[in-house]
Design a protein around this motif. Structure first.
Motif, mmCIF file in Angstrom:
data_model
loop_
_atom_site.group_PDB
_atom_site.id
_atom_site.type_symbol
_atom_site.label_atom_id
_atom_site.label_comp_id
_atom_site.label_asym_id
_atom_site.label_seq_id
_atom_site.Cartn_x
_atom_site.Cartn_y
_atom_site.Cartn_z
ATOM 1 N N THR A 22 0.831 -1.208 0.000
ATOM 2 C CA THR A 22 0.000 0.000 0.000
ATOM 3 C C THR A 22 0.867 1.260 0.000
ATOM 4 O O THR A 22 0.835 2.066 0.937
ATOM 5 N N ARG A 23 1.653 1.434 -1.047
ATOM 6 C CA ARG A 23 2.438 2.654 -1.188
ATOM 7 C C ARG A 23 1.489 3.828 -1.453
ATOM 8 O O ARG A 23 0.391 3.647 -1.979
ATOM 9 N N TYR A 24 1.928 5.005 -1.103
ATOM 10 C CA TYR A 24 1.142 6.206 -1.360
ATOM 11 C C TYR A 24 2.080 7.375 -1.618
ATOM 12 O O TYR A 24 3.281 7.304 -1.359
ATOM 13 N N HIS A 25 1.533 8.460 -2.139
ATOM 14 C CA HIS A 25 2.341 9.604 -2.514
ATOM 15 C C HIS A 25 1.488 10.859 -2.419
ATOM 16 O O HIS A 25 0.279 10.788 -2.193
ATOM 17 N N ALA A 26 2.113 12.013 -2.611
ATOM 18 C CA ALA A 26 1.397 13.277 -2.412
ATOM 19 C C ALA A 26 0.392 13.569 -3.516
ATOM 20 O O ALA A 26 -0.770 13.877 -3.246
ATOM 21 N N ALA A 27 0.821 13.502 -4.782
ATOM 22 C CA ALA A 27 -0.067 13.847 -5.898
ATOM 23 C C ALA A 27 0.412 13.153 -7.160
ATOM 24 O O ALA A 27 1.592 13.214 -7.498
ATOM 25 N N CYS A 28 -0.516 12.504 -7.878
ATOM 26 C CA CYS A 28 -0.117 11.703 -9.042
ATOM 27 C C CYS A 28 -0.041 12.529 -10.326
ATOM 28 O O CYS A 28 0.601 12.117 -11.286
ATOM 29 N N GLY A 29 -0.727 13.654 -10.381
ATOM 30 C CA GLY A 29 -0.716 14.450 -11.604
ATOM 31 C C GLY A 29 -1.759 14.055 -12.617
ATOM 32 O O GLY A 29 -1.792 14.595 -13.722
ATOM 33 N N THR A 32 -1.994 7.411 -11.618
ATOM 34 C CA THR A 32 -0.984 6.809 -10.755
ATOM 35 C C THR A 32 -0.065 5.888 -11.561
ATOM 36 O O THR A 32 -0.366 5.531 -12.706
ATOM 37 N N ALA A 33 1.058 5.518 -10.968
ATOM 38 C CA ALA A 33 2.043 4.662 -11.628
ATOM 39 C C ALA A 33 1.875 3.213 -11.177
ATOM 40 O O ALA A 33 1.333 2.931 -10.105
ATOM 41 N N SER A 34 2.344 2.289 -11.994
ATOM 42 C CA SER A 34 2.322 0.872 -11.640
ATOM 43 C C SER A 34 3.501 0.538 -10.736
ATOM 44 O O SER A 34 4.626 0.989 -10.964
ATOM 45 N N PHE A 35 3.236 -0.257 -9.717
ATOM 46 C CA PHE A 35 4.272 -0.670 -8.773
ATOM 47 C C PHE A 35 5.444 -1.321 -9.497
ATOM 48 O O PHE A 35 6.604 -1.045 -9.206
ATOM 49 N N SER A 36 5.147 -2.159 -10.476
ATOM 50 C CA SER A 36 6.202 -2.905 -11.164
ATOM 51 C C SER A 36 7.111 -2.004 -11.991
ATOM 52 O O SER A 36 8.259 -2.359 -12.258
ATOM 53 N N ASP A 37 6.623 -0.834 -12.396
ATOM 54 C CA ASP A 37 7.454 0.110 -13.140
ATOM 55 C C ASP A 37 8.396 0.873 -12.219
ATOM 56 O O ASP A 37 9.584 1.026 -12.517
ATOM 57 N N GLY A 177 5.990 13.128 -5.898
ATOM 58 C CA GLY A 177 6.220 11.788 -5.380
ATOM 59 C C GLY A 177 6.351 10.736 -6.466
ATOM 60 O O GLY A 177 6.326 11.037 -7.662
ATOM 61 N N HIS A 178 6.486 9.473 -6.038
ATOM 62 C CA HIS A 178 6.745 8.372 -6.990
ATOM 63 C C HIS A 178 5.511 7.977 -7.793
ATOM 64 O O HIS A 178 5.631 7.370 -8.859
ATOM 65 N N GLY A 179 4.316 8.293 -7.309
ATOM 66 C CA GLY A 179 3.110 8.055 -8.099
ATOM 67 C C GLY A 179 2.443 6.710 -7.907
ATOM 68 O O GLY A 179 1.408 6.450 -8.520
ATOM 69 N N VAL A 180 2.991 5.835 -7.040
ATOM 70 C CA VAL A 180 2.429 4.484 -6.877
ATOM 71 C C VAL A 180 1.375 4.474 -5.770
ATOM 72 O O VAL A 180 1.556 5.080 -4.713
ATOM 73 N N GLY A 181 0.286 3.759 -6.025
ATOM 74 C CA GLY A 181 -0.716 3.545 -4.990
ATOM 75 C C GLY A 181 -1.634 4.729 -4.777
ATOM 76 O O GLY A 181 -2.028 5.421 -5.719
#
Length: 219
Positions: A22-29, A32-37, A177-181
């Motif tokens: 359950t990763r999370y980040h501030a804002a995806c834009g 969101t991004a895929s965990f595997s990427d 942020g990283h964009g995941v989750g």
């Protein structure tokens, strides 16, 4: 806050019979991004599994409004503009082992939302080959607070174009942020629109369920 913690004590998000990443980040834009990427090394080393990328309508709508208005919202910005000067470009070159400062930067691989995953970076030294690197290495070199995400919309000079000696690279992007989750900005707006906790978690971690820890204990 204490009441919320008490109500949810012992609850976990699971995918099948394993805990969800359950990763999370501030804002995806906007997506969101895929965990595997983003966390490919964890997938390779630890067989880790996490959520796939998901559209995030609240962030996407805000990004479109900012584009229409010609810049970041002054009160709650989603997009950003940064200039990397000669010192920061030298820092990138040093971090990547280039013979001189970074001169050309262009995407090599992006995800379906356009987030940069891998990039090509060339130095100023004539004849030196370009380096293929993870874009996260560039963010780490200049600081995550400076290059806020990998969701890049535009560069000036354009991607792949050489930088004049002593000039800066202007980068326009969105998200943080990283964009995941789970996207915190998106979840905030979903909640204000009346979505429940379960609905929000299902959106950002599709295919998961909420269970209590004691229900997962094996005899």
């Amino acid at each position: 806050l204490r009441a919320a913690i008490t109500r949810t004590t012992g609850q976990v998000v699971v995918r099948g019979d394993r805990l969800e990443e359950t990763r999370y980040h501030a804002a995806c834009g906007g997506h969101t991004a895929s965990f595997s990427d983003v966390f490919a090394l964890e997938v390779e080393r630890y067989d880790a599994h996490g959520p796939e990328g998901r559209p995030c309508a609240p962030c996407l709508n805000r990004a479109r409004r900012e584009q229409t208005n010609g810049g970041p919202d002054p009160k709650r910005p989603l997009s950003w503009i940064v200039e990397l000067g000669p010192d920061q470009l030298q820092r990138i070159g040093d971090a990547l082992g280039l013979p001189s400062s970074a001169s050309r930067i262009a995407p090599l691989r992006t995800d379906r939302a356009g987030r940069w995953l891998d990039a090509s970076v060339s130095s100023r030294r004539p004849g030196s080959p370009a380096a293929a690197v993870r874009f996260d290495d560039i963010r780490r070199a200049v600081g995550y607070g400076t290059l806020k995400s990998a969701m890049i919309d535009a560069l000036q000079p354009p991607a792949g174009s050489p930088l004049p000696e002593g000039s800066s690279l202007k980068i326009q992007g969105r998200g943080r942020g990283h964009g995941v989750g789970l996207c915190q900005e998106g979840a905030h707006d979903h909640a204000r629109a009346g979505k429940t906790v379960e609905q929000i978690l299902q959106h950002y971690y599709p295919g998961t369920t909420i269970r209590r820890l004691e229900s997962m204990e094996r005899p």
